[in-house]
Design an enzyme around this catalytic site. Structure first.
Site, PDB file in Angstrom:
ATOM      1  N   ASP A 302       0.835  -1.188   0.000  1.00 15.71           N
ATOM      2  CA  ASP A 302       0.000   0.000   0.000  1.00 15.71           C
ATOM      3  C   ASP A 302       0.878   1.249   0.000  1.00 15.71           C
ATOM      4  O   ASP A 302       1.892   1.309   0.696  1.00 15.71           O
ATOM      5  CB  ASP A 302      -0.908  -0.029   1.237  1.00 15.71           C
ATOM      6  CG  ASP A 302      -1.952   1.068   1.202  1.00 15.71           C
ATOM      7  OD1 ASP A 302      -2.687   1.140   0.202  1.00 15.71           O
ATOM      8  OD2 ASP A 302      -2.039   1.837   2.169  1.00 15.71           O
ATOM      9  N   GLU A 349       1.113  -0.713  -5.228  1.00 17.21           N
ATOM     10  CA  GLU A 349      -0.045   0.182  -5.277  1.00 17.21           C
ATOM     11  C   GLU A 349       0.486   1.556  -5.663  1.00 17.21           C
ATOM     12  O   GLU A 349       0.926   2.341  -4.809  1.00 17.21           O
ATOM     13  CB  GLU A 349      -0.754   0.193  -3.920  1.00 17.21           C
ATOM     14  CG  GLU A 349      -2.064   1.001  -3.922  1.00 17.21           C
ATOM     15  CD  GLU A 349      -1.857   2.470  -3.623  1.00 17.21           C
ATOM     16  OE1 GLU A 349      -1.962   3.279  -4.574  1.00 17.21           O
ATOM     17  OE2 GLU A 349      -1.590   2.806  -2.462  1.00 17.21           O
ATOM     18  N   ASP A 404     -10.981   1.309  -0.790  1.00 18.54           N
ATOM     19  CA  ASP A 404     -11.104   2.738  -0.535  1.00 18.54           C
ATOM     20  C   ASP A 404     -12.076   3.430  -1.491  1.00 18.54           C
ATOM     21  O   ASP A 404     -12.343   4.630  -1.339  1.00 18.54           O
ATOM     22  CB  ASP A 404      -9.738   3.418  -0.642  1.00 18.54           C
ATOM     23  CG  ASP A 404      -8.913   3.278   0.629  1.00 18.54           C
ATOM     24  OD1 ASP A 404      -9.507   3.056   1.698  1.00 18.54           O
ATOM     25  OD2 ASP A 404      -7.678   3.382   0.548  1.00 18.54           O
TER      26      ASP A 404
END
Length: 510
Positions: A302, A349, A404
């Site tokens: 992430d 990501e 998200d």
């Protein structure tokens, strides 16, 4: 120079955090329903099950703010399995609350489930499930590098009424050896209980992983780039972060204003002292990746861009607006980890503000990046959008949306008219609310991206009320979504399998 990295075969998968699994005790668990989901994935011809971080969550319940980068979440421990092993008994369930079938109540889990796990530990100490004792001792030895600090951290946190570590008594806050030794003696029962609960988590997770492997399903895990401020990692590795003498951060992490927030996102995580990490050969990162590679087949990192440069915000601050970009030592770190562990099964990501240095770091190591179709149709001259299906790269993972994002159906309902117009022009279609999500899924699966991943909410064609997280917000709506067992229908598996086969992504081992 491109580094060796696993080649992603053309395949697909489903994003579902284990907390969202059904079950009778208010949250998803690593037992029957996890195996049922694996079976459904196999029936649907999928190759991957993607999860979010599995660590123990604290305030806000976010899996991206865990008390440890290495530990597992006790809430996920399957209580029926413990009962079958003789660690729990029918009488232990007499006061089971009336849990919601569709939303996780983390506050209730904190109280009730911890009581249940306490009973399981007392039962074990009293001689139940004695066949687990040798395995437990081996686990403590094998995982001592993080487990000892984490168990002491949780015991000290409880002894200080739940306060964060930088509010503890200075001798233990500052890890003075005599104080730690005394704490280990005084809090031995609490420490051993935490170690046993971690043993139960990893034992069950490994069993689910083994079952998935038998069905031809691999697991994509998730590493948040930063650790939580109130974590055993920050407390035990204080010299590798920017802290003052009182344990207060001098700078913290976040991101500048972007698609999700006009004032940016003030995450508040402590920032790494990359020079200090480099001085010891990035030993902490090597251990972190080593631990994750034992749990997952692929690892999504992430906020990958933070390994090239990160947004540094002076502490304290009310928003993330007044920060600055600071270069990181990501290249040196990944090289050290690769030299120590070999090929790195990483997905980067790389969403958000991506600059050439981020792309170079990703491409130098051959890591596949990410694309989100919900971002593909914005702007006037949308044909140049990198996330449009025809612009995707083969070494890439495409998502309809992520944890998200809004659900894809919710996104379409709330999309700007320009985005809807662009979609209609691009696809030469005028979808209804119900037909839009299958069309987006097909766009993802038909793209040249090697891996296509869809959140389970999109397979169910659910609306905004079922999104997993709204970034930059807190409250009881985030991270709580669960599906009911009956939602996982065979006809949905058949439809997904057909789409997967038609687009050349079928998992031949399922």
């Amino acid at each position: 120079m491109t580094q060796p990295t696993p080649t992603l075969a053309r395949s697909s998968g489903v994003l579902l955090h284990p907390t969202s699994l059904p079950g009778p005790y208010g949250i998803g668990e690593l037992g029957l329903y996890a195996r049922n989901f694996v079976d459904w994935l196999a029936d649907a011809g999928q190759k991957y099950w993607q999860v979010m971080p599995l660590g123990p969550t604290g305030y806000g319940d976010s899996p991206y703010q865990a008390f440890s980068a290495f530990a597992g979440n006790p809430y996920l421990i399957d209580l029926a399995t413990l009962q079958g092993e003789g660690l729990l008994h029918e009488t232990d369930f007499a006061a089971t609350p009336a849990f919601s079938a569709t939303k996780v109540d983390f506050g209730l889990q904190y109280i009730w489930r911890n009581q249940m796990l306490e009973r399981a530990y007392i039962s074990f100490v009293g001689g139940s499930a004695e066949q687990l004792a040798p395995e437990f001792e081996a686990f403590k030895t094998e995982e001592a590098s993080w487990l000892d600090d984490y168990a002491l951290f949780t015991a000290l946190k409880a002894a200080h009424g739940g306060l964060p570590w930088n509010a503890w008594q200075p001798p233990v806050r500052d890890r003075q050896p005599e104080a730690l030794e005394q704490a280990r003696s005084d809090l031995n029962v609490s420490i051993e209980r935490t170690k046993f609960i971690q043993f139960l988590f990893f034992r069950q997770w490994n069993a689910v992983r083994a079952y998935a492997r038998e069905r031809g399903i691999e697991v994509i895990g998730d590493i948040p780039i930063f650790v939580a401020m109130d974590s055993s990692d920050a407390w035990a590795g204080r010299d590798q972060f920017y802290f003052d003498d009182q344990g207060q951060p001098t700078v913290v992490a976040g991101v500048p204003p972007d698609y999700f927030s006009e004032t940016g996102q003030l995450w508040g995580n402590p920032l790494y002292d990359w020079k200090a990490m480099q001085a010891d050969g990035f030993a902490w990162w090597i251990e972190r990746f080593k631990g994750s590679m034992k749990l997952f087949d692929l690892i999504r990192i992430d906020h990958f861009r933070g390994f090239a440069a990160y947004w540094e915000i002076p502490f304290p601050a009310e928003t993330a607006m007044h920060g600055r970009w600071v270069p990181a030592l990501g290249h040196e770190m990944f090289q050290a980890v690769r030299d120590a562990l070999g090929v790195l099964p990483i997905i980067a990501e790389d969403l958000g503000v991506i600059t050439p240095d981020v792309e170079k770091l990703r491409d130098d190591f051959g890591f596949p990046g990410m694309a989100v179709l919900q971002f593909a149709f914005g702007g006037g001259d949308f044909a140049v959008n990198d996330f449009l299906p025809h612009n995707l790269r083969e070494n890439q993972v495409v998502y309809t949306g992520t944890h998200d994002n809004d659900t894809t159906r919710g996104w379409w309902g709330n999309a700007e008219e320009q985005e809807k117009h662009n979609f209609r022009v691009y696809t030469s279609s005028d979808p209804t609310e119900a037909s839009f999500v299958p069309q987006m899924m097909r766009l993802a699966f038909e793209s040249r991206a090697a891996l296509a991943v869809v959140p389970l909410q999109d397979i169910f064609n659910l609306g905004s009320e079922d999104r997993m997280n709204l970034p930059g917000t807190t409250g009881d709506h985030n991270w709580t979504w669960r599906y009911r067992a009956g939602d996982l229908r065979p006809d949905l598996a058949a439809d997904l399998r057909a789409l997967t086969a038609e687009t050349g992504r079928l998992n031949q081992s399922s």
